[in-house]
Design a protein around this motif. Structure first.
Motif, PDB file in Angstrom:
ATOM      1  N   TRP A  41       0.846  -1.196   0.000  1.00 27.00           N
ATOM      2  CA  TRP A  41       0.000   0.000   0.000  1.00 27.00           C
ATOM      3  C   TRP A  41       0.880   1.244   0.000  1.00 27.00           C
ATOM      4  O   TRP A  41       1.438   1.646   1.007  1.00 27.00           O
ATOM      5  N   ARG A  42       1.059   1.836  -1.182  1.00 28.32           N
ATOM      6  CA  ARG A  42       1.845   3.061  -1.339  1.00 28.32           C
ATOM      7  C   ARG A  42       1.081   3.982  -2.289  1.00 28.32           C
ATOM      8  O   ARG A  42       1.476   4.165  -3.435  1.00 28.32           O
ATOM      9  N   PRO A  43       0.003   4.562  -1.792  1.00 34.13           N
ATOM     10  CA  PRO A  43      -0.865   5.337  -2.679  1.00 34.13           C
ATOM     11  C   PRO A  43      -0.307   6.721  -3.017  1.00 34.13           C
ATOM     12  O   PRO A  43       0.488   7.290  -2.267  1.00 34.13           O
ATOM     13  N   ASN A  44      -0.747   7.228  -4.125  1.00 31.27           N
ATOM     14  CA  ASN A  44      -0.536   8.620  -4.499  1.00 31.27           C
ATOM     15  C   ASN A  44      -1.879   9.293  -4.213  1.00 31.27           C
ATOM     16  O   ASN A  44      -2.892   8.938  -4.813  1.00 31.27           O
ATOM     17  N   VAL A  45      -1.894  10.248  -3.287  1.00 36.44           N
ATOM     18  CA  VAL A  45      -3.135  10.861  -2.834  1.00 36.44           C
ATOM     19  C   VAL A  45      -3.214  12.294  -3.329  1.00 36.44           C
ATOM     20  O   VAL A  45      -2.259  13.065  -3.215  1.00 36.44           O
ATOM     21  N   SER A  46      -4.362  12.648  -3.888  1.00 34.87           N
ATOM     22  CA  SER A  46      -4.598  14.036  -4.297  1.00 34.87           C
ATOM     23  C   SER A  46      -5.780  14.580  -3.500  1.00 34.87           C
ATOM     24  O   SER A  46      -6.681  13.837  -3.114  1.00 34.87           O
ATOM     25  N   THR A  69     -10.949  13.676  -2.324  1.00 36.31           N
ATOM     26  CA  THR A  69      -9.685  12.992  -2.088  1.00 36.31           C
ATOM     27  C   THR A  69      -9.663  11.720  -2.921  1.00 36.31           C
ATOM     28  O   THR A  69     -10.591  10.917  -2.858  1.00 36.31           O
ATOM     29  N   ALA A  71      -7.183   8.422  -3.910  1.00 40.68           N
ATOM     30  CA  ALA A  71      -5.967   7.637  -3.666  1.00 40.68           C
ATOM     31  C   ALA A  71      -5.804   6.683  -4.839  1.00 40.68           C
ATOM     32  O   ALA A  71      -6.724   5.938  -5.177  1.00 40.68           O
ATOM     33  N   LYS A  72      -4.628   6.735  -5.454  1.00 37.77           N
ATOM     34  CA  LYS A  72      -4.336   5.853  -6.590  1.00 37.77           C
ATOM     35  C   LYS A  72      -3.178   4.955  -6.231  1.00 37.77           C
ATOM     36  O   LYS A  72      -2.207   5.388  -5.615  1.00 37.77           O
ATOM     37  N   GLN A  73      -3.298   3.730  -6.657  1.00 39.38           N
ATOM     38  CA  GLN A  73      -2.233   2.750  -6.525  1.00 39.38           C
ATOM     39  C   GLN A  73      -1.770   2.475  -7.953  1.00 39.38           C
ATOM     40  O   GLN A  73      -2.463   1.802  -8.704  1.00 39.38           O
ATOM     41  N   ASP A  75      -1.773   3.207 -11.597  1.00 37.06           N
ATOM     42  CA  ASP A  75      -2.730   3.927 -12.438  1.00 37.06           C
ATOM     43  C   ASP A  75      -4.183   3.583 -12.082  1.00 37.06           C
ATOM     44  O   ASP A  75      -5.109   4.019 -12.746  1.00 37.06           O
ATOM     45  N   THR A  77      -7.444   3.620  -9.439  1.00 36.40           N
ATOM     46  CA  THR A  77      -8.024   4.329  -8.308  1.00 36.40           C
ATOM     47  C   THR A  77      -8.325   3.338  -7.194  1.00 36.40           C
ATOM     48  O   THR A  77      -9.071   2.377  -7.395  1.00 36.40           O
TER      49      THR A  77
END
Length: 165
Positions: A41-46, A69, A71-73, A75, A77
């Protein structure tokens, strides 16, 4: 109406008060579950933030803080959370400039901790680790929005014709 003073006491003081806090709308989507739960679990969060206000009358205002908000893992969602955290504020006795500043900075600042809690709760209930959003400086956000607006204005054509000399 002019300010009234009785024996030197101001009977029309400035009032800034939060009357009620409530979730106006919320949604949670995890379109790629359960497959998204596999792996590290290493999400990119916007985070996108918007605010709106409306006058309710008699010095009362509704302020709505909208948080989106995602969270993408990679490409995909993992989840999308949308929250509209609202509050009713009493804002009386303020000059127009101070009232505007309270509506765009003070009110959202008061609502943000509640919205952060909703986001953390929804991410946990969705099967993900609690998402702890970082604090937001709404004074800095407002200043940046004003700066951007001022930069964009010269690029826009003038709406009014130029006065001849």
């Amino acid at each position: 109406m002019a300010e009234q003073k009785t024996d030197g006491i101001d009977t029309n003081p400035v009032t800034v008060a939060l009357q009620r806090v409530y979730v106006k709308d919320s949604s949670f989507e995890a379109p790629n579950s359960p497959a998204i739960f596999s792996g590290e679990w290493r999400p990119n969060v916007s985070l996108n933030i918007a605010t709106k206000t409306s006058e309710l009358g008699d010095g009362a205002y509704e302020a709505v803080l909208s948080l989106t908000t995602e969270a993408k893992q990679g490409d995909k969602t993992a989840f999308l959370i949308e929250v509209e955290q609202a509050g009713v504020f009493i804002l009386k006795g303020l000059q127009a400039e101070d009232l505007q500043r309270a509506l765009i900075t003070f009110c959202p600042q008061q609502l943000y901790p509640y919205a952060r809690e909703v986001v953390a709760d929804m991410s946990t209930k969705g099967g993900f680790p609690a998402l702890q959003l970082q604090p937001v400086n709404f004074d800095a956000v407002a200043a940046e929005a004003i700066r951007r607006q001022q930069q964009e204005q010269p690029a826009q054509p003038d709406a009014a014709p130029e006065a001849s000399h």
